[in-house]
Scaffold this active site. Sequence first.
Site, PDB file in Angstrom:
ATOM      1  N   CYS A   4       8.961  -9.189   9.036  1.00  0.00           N
ATOM      2  CA  CYS A   4       9.430  -8.833   7.694  1.00  0.00           C
ATOM      3  C   CYS A   4       9.403 -10.066   6.784  1.00  0.00           C
ATOM      4  O   CYS A   4       9.964 -11.123   7.113  1.00  0.00           O
ATOM      5  CB  CYS A   4      10.852  -8.267   7.801  1.00  0.00           C
ATOM      6  SG  CYS A   4      11.642  -8.055   6.210  1.00  0.00           S
ATOM      7  N   CYS A   7      12.897 -11.263   5.775  1.00  0.00           N
ATOM      8  CA  CYS A   7      13.572 -11.911   6.904  1.00  0.00           C
ATOM      9  C   CYS A   7      13.003 -13.311   7.122  1.00  0.00           C
ATOM     10  O   CYS A   7      13.749 -14.246   7.444  1.00  0.00           O
ATOM     11  CB  CYS A   7      13.420 -11.080   8.175  1.00  0.00           C
ATOM     12  SG  CYS A   7      14.488  -9.618   8.236  1.00  0.00           S
ATOM     13  N   ASP A  30      11.267 -13.556  -7.954  1.00  0.00           N
ATOM     14  CA  ASP A  30      10.154 -12.701  -7.541  1.00  0.00           C
ATOM     15  C   ASP A  30       8.845 -13.472  -7.712  1.00  0.00           C
ATOM     16  O   ASP A  30       8.628 -14.158  -8.707  1.00  0.00           O
ATOM     17  CB  ASP A  30      10.131 -11.413  -8.382  1.00  0.00           C
ATOM     18  CG  ASP A  30       9.271 -10.340  -7.750  1.00  0.00           C
ATOM     19  OD1 ASP A  30       9.832  -9.349  -7.258  1.00  0.00           O
ATOM     20  OD2 ASP A  30       8.022 -10.505  -7.734  1.00  0.00           O
ATOM     21  N   HIS A  46      18.705  -7.357   8.169  1.00  0.00           N
ATOM     22  CA  HIS A  46      17.571  -6.477   7.878  1.00  0.00           C
ATOM     23  C   HIS A  46      18.014  -5.024   7.826  1.00  0.00           C
ATOM     24  O   HIS A  46      18.449  -4.457   8.827  1.00  0.00           O
ATOM     25  CB  HIS A  46      16.450  -6.623   8.913  1.00  0.00           C
ATOM     26  CG  HIS A  46      15.278  -5.751   8.592  1.00  0.00           C
ATOM     27  ND1 HIS A  46      14.240  -6.167   7.788  1.00  0.00           N
ATOM     28  CD2 HIS A  46      15.016  -4.455   8.905  1.00  0.00           C
ATOM     29  CE1 HIS A  46      13.385  -5.177   7.626  1.00  0.00           C
ATOM     30  NE2 HIS A  46      13.826  -4.126   8.301  1.00  0.00           N
ATOM     31  N   ASN A  86      14.174   0.018  -5.393  1.00  0.00           N
ATOM     32  CA  ASN A  86      13.244   1.076  -5.022  1.00  0.00           C
ATOM     33  C   ASN A  86      13.543   1.487  -3.585  1.00  0.00           C
ATOM     34  O   ASN A  86      13.576   0.641  -2.684  1.00  0.00           O
ATOM     35  CB  ASN A  86      11.800   0.583  -5.129  1.00  0.00           C
ATOM     36  CG  ASN A  86      11.417   0.255  -6.562  1.00  0.00           C
ATOM     37  OD1 ASN A  86      11.729   1.014  -7.474  1.00  0.00           O
ATOM     38  ND2 ASN A  86      10.757  -0.877  -6.771  1.00  0.00           N
ATOM     39  N   GLY A  92       8.082   3.480  -4.901  1.00  0.00           N
ATOM     40  CA  GLY A  92       7.426   2.212  -5.225  1.00  0.00           C
ATOM     41  C   GLY A  92       7.881   1.046  -4.382  1.00  0.00           C
ATOM     42  O   GLY A  92       7.520  -0.103  -4.659  1.00  0.00           O
ATOM     43  N   HIS A  97      12.551  -4.154   3.164  1.00  0.00           N
ATOM     44  CA  HIS A  97      13.826  -4.852   3.429  1.00  0.00           C
ATOM     45  C   HIS A  97      14.634  -4.675   2.152  1.00  0.00           C
ATOM     46  O   HIS A  97      14.183  -5.087   1.071  1.00  0.00           O
ATOM     47  CB  HIS A  97      13.549  -6.329   3.752  1.00  0.00           C
ATOM     48  CG  HIS A  97      14.774  -7.149   4.068  1.00  0.00           C
ATOM     49  ND1 HIS A  97      14.863  -7.988   5.177  1.00  0.00           N
ATOM     50  CD2 HIS A  97      15.953  -7.288   3.404  1.00  0.00           C
ATOM     51  CE1 HIS A  97      16.047  -8.581   5.179  1.00  0.00           C
ATOM     52  NE2 HIS A  97      16.728  -8.186   4.106  1.00  0.00           N
ATOM     53  N   HIS A  99      16.516  -4.632  -1.144  1.00  0.00           N
ATOM     54  CA  HIS A  99      16.648  -5.673  -2.173  1.00  0.00           C
ATOM     55  C   HIS A  99      16.945  -5.025  -3.505  1.00  0.00           C
ATOM     56  O   HIS A  99      16.509  -3.901  -3.784  1.00  0.00           O
ATOM     57  CB  HIS A  99      15.381  -6.532  -2.276  1.00  0.00           C
ATOM     58  CG  HIS A  99      14.108  -5.757  -2.448  1.00  0.00           C
ATOM     59  ND1 HIS A  99      13.470  -5.133  -1.399  1.00  0.00           N
ATOM     60  CD2 HIS A  99      13.357  -5.494  -3.544  1.00  0.00           C
ATOM     61  CE1 HIS A  99      12.383  -4.527  -1.829  1.00  0.00           C
ATOM     62  NE2 HIS A  99      12.290  -4.717  -3.140  1.00  0.00           N
ATOM     63  N   HIS A 101      16.376  -5.690  -7.518  1.00  0.00           N
ATOM     64  CA  HIS A 101      15.693  -6.463  -8.558  1.00  0.00           C
ATOM     65  C   HIS A 101      16.691  -6.698  -9.688  1.00  0.00           C
ATOM     66  O   HIS A 101      17.378  -5.770 -10.125  1.00  0.00           O
ATOM     67  CB  HIS A 101      14.524  -5.664  -9.148  1.00  0.00           C
ATOM     68  CG  HIS A 101      13.424  -5.335  -8.192  1.00  0.00           C
ATOM     69  ND1 HIS A 101      12.204  -5.976  -8.192  1.00  0.00           N
ATOM     70  CD2 HIS A 101      13.347  -4.415  -7.189  1.00  0.00           C
ATOM     71  CE1 HIS A 101      11.420  -5.464  -7.258  1.00  0.00           C
ATOM     72  NE2 HIS A 101      12.097  -4.507  -6.630  1.00  0.00           N
TER      73      HIS A 101
HETATM   74  P1  5GP Z   1       9.529  -3.430  -4.165  1.00  0.00           P
HETATM   75  O1  5GP Z   1       8.318  -2.822  -4.796  1.00  0.00           O
HETATM   76  O2  5GP Z   1       9.471  -3.376  -2.654  1.00  0.00           O
HETATM   77  O3  5GP Z   1      10.809  -2.885  -4.724  1.00  0.00           O
HETATM   78  O4  5GP Z   1       9.528  -4.937  -4.605  1.00  0.00           O
HETATM   79  C1  5GP Z   1       9.087  -5.987  -3.810  1.00  0.00           C
HETATM   80  C2  5GP Z   1       9.036  -7.203  -4.671  1.00  0.00           C
HETATM   81  O5  5GP Z   1       8.904  -8.326  -3.823  1.00  0.00           O
HETATM   82  C3  5GP Z   1       7.846  -7.230  -5.646  1.00  0.00           C
HETATM   83  O6  5GP Z   1       8.331  -7.349  -6.981  1.00  0.00           O
HETATM   84  C4  5GP Z   1       7.033  -8.435  -5.192  1.00  0.00           C
HETATM   85  O7  5GP Z   1       6.465  -9.142  -6.269  1.00  0.00           O
HETATM   86  C5  5GP Z   1       8.050  -9.253  -4.430  1.00  0.00           C
HETATM   87  N1  5GP Z   1       7.485 -10.051  -3.340  1.00  0.00           N
HETATM   88  C6  5GP Z   1       6.617  -9.630  -2.400  1.00  0.00           C
HETATM   89  N2  5GP Z   1       6.347 -10.618  -1.529  1.00  0.00           N
HETATM   90  C7  5GP Z   1       7.059 -11.689  -1.949  1.00  0.00           C
HETATM   91  C8  5GP Z   1       7.198 -13.028  -1.442  1.00  0.00           C
HETATM   92  O8  5GP Z   1       6.613 -13.433  -0.437  1.00  0.00           O
HETATM   93  N3  5GP Z   1       8.023 -13.858  -2.131  1.00  0.00           N
HETATM   94  C9  5GP Z   1       8.709 -13.441  -3.248  1.00  0.00           C
HETATM   95  N4  5GP Z   1       9.487 -14.357  -3.846  1.00  0.00           N
HETATM   96  N5  5GP Z   1       8.602 -12.190  -3.739  1.00  0.00           N
HETATM   97  C10 5GP Z   1       7.794 -11.328  -3.094  1.00  0.00           C
HETATM   98 ZN    ZN Z   2      13.765  -7.924   6.891  1.00  0.00          ZN
END
Ligand code: 5GP
Ligand code: ZN
Length: 110
Positions: A4, A7, A30, A46, A86, A92, A97, A99, A101
């Site tokens: 992950c 993680c 991000d 996780h 999301n 989306g 994991h 989170h 935003h």
């Molecule tokens: P989701 O679409 O899953 O709600 O959002 C995932 C977010 O994680 C996206 O906005 C993407 O840009 C961000 N993201 C994906 N991989 C990484 C990473 O390795 N580092 C950081 N800082 N953000 C990431």
């Molecule tokens: Zn995780």
Amino acid sequence: MEDCIFCKIVRRELPADVVFENEETIAFKDINPMAPTHVLVVPKKHLASLDDLTGDDVGLAGNLLLAVKEVAALSGVAGGYKMLSNCGEAAGQVVPHLHFHILAGKKFVP
Ligand code: 5GP
Ligand code: ZN
């Protein structure tokens, strides 16, 4: 979770621009910001999404929300930000994991 991405950031196996950390939570910028302020607030435990929260996670859930508020203040956007999570691919979610935003400095609808 071995593979992950978030993680790995928690374990410092991947670099991230960390802006806040406490015992249960970490927050980092991000990598692909959708707004002038775009920070992700992540539980260190996780959980794939909000759907995985159980009654055992009541404390964690409360701490996550408090971390969102604190990170918004640290980012200089208190009182003017959007917070969203999301839940599931259909909504989306790309990183499985949990989170939140934090987005600010740009209008989003809704
Ligand atoms: P989701 O679409 O899953 O709600 O959002 C995932 C977010 O994680 C996206 O906005 C993407 O840009 C961000 N993201 C994906 N991989 C990484 C990473 O390795 N580092 C950081 N800082 N953000 C990431
Ligand atoms: Zn995780």
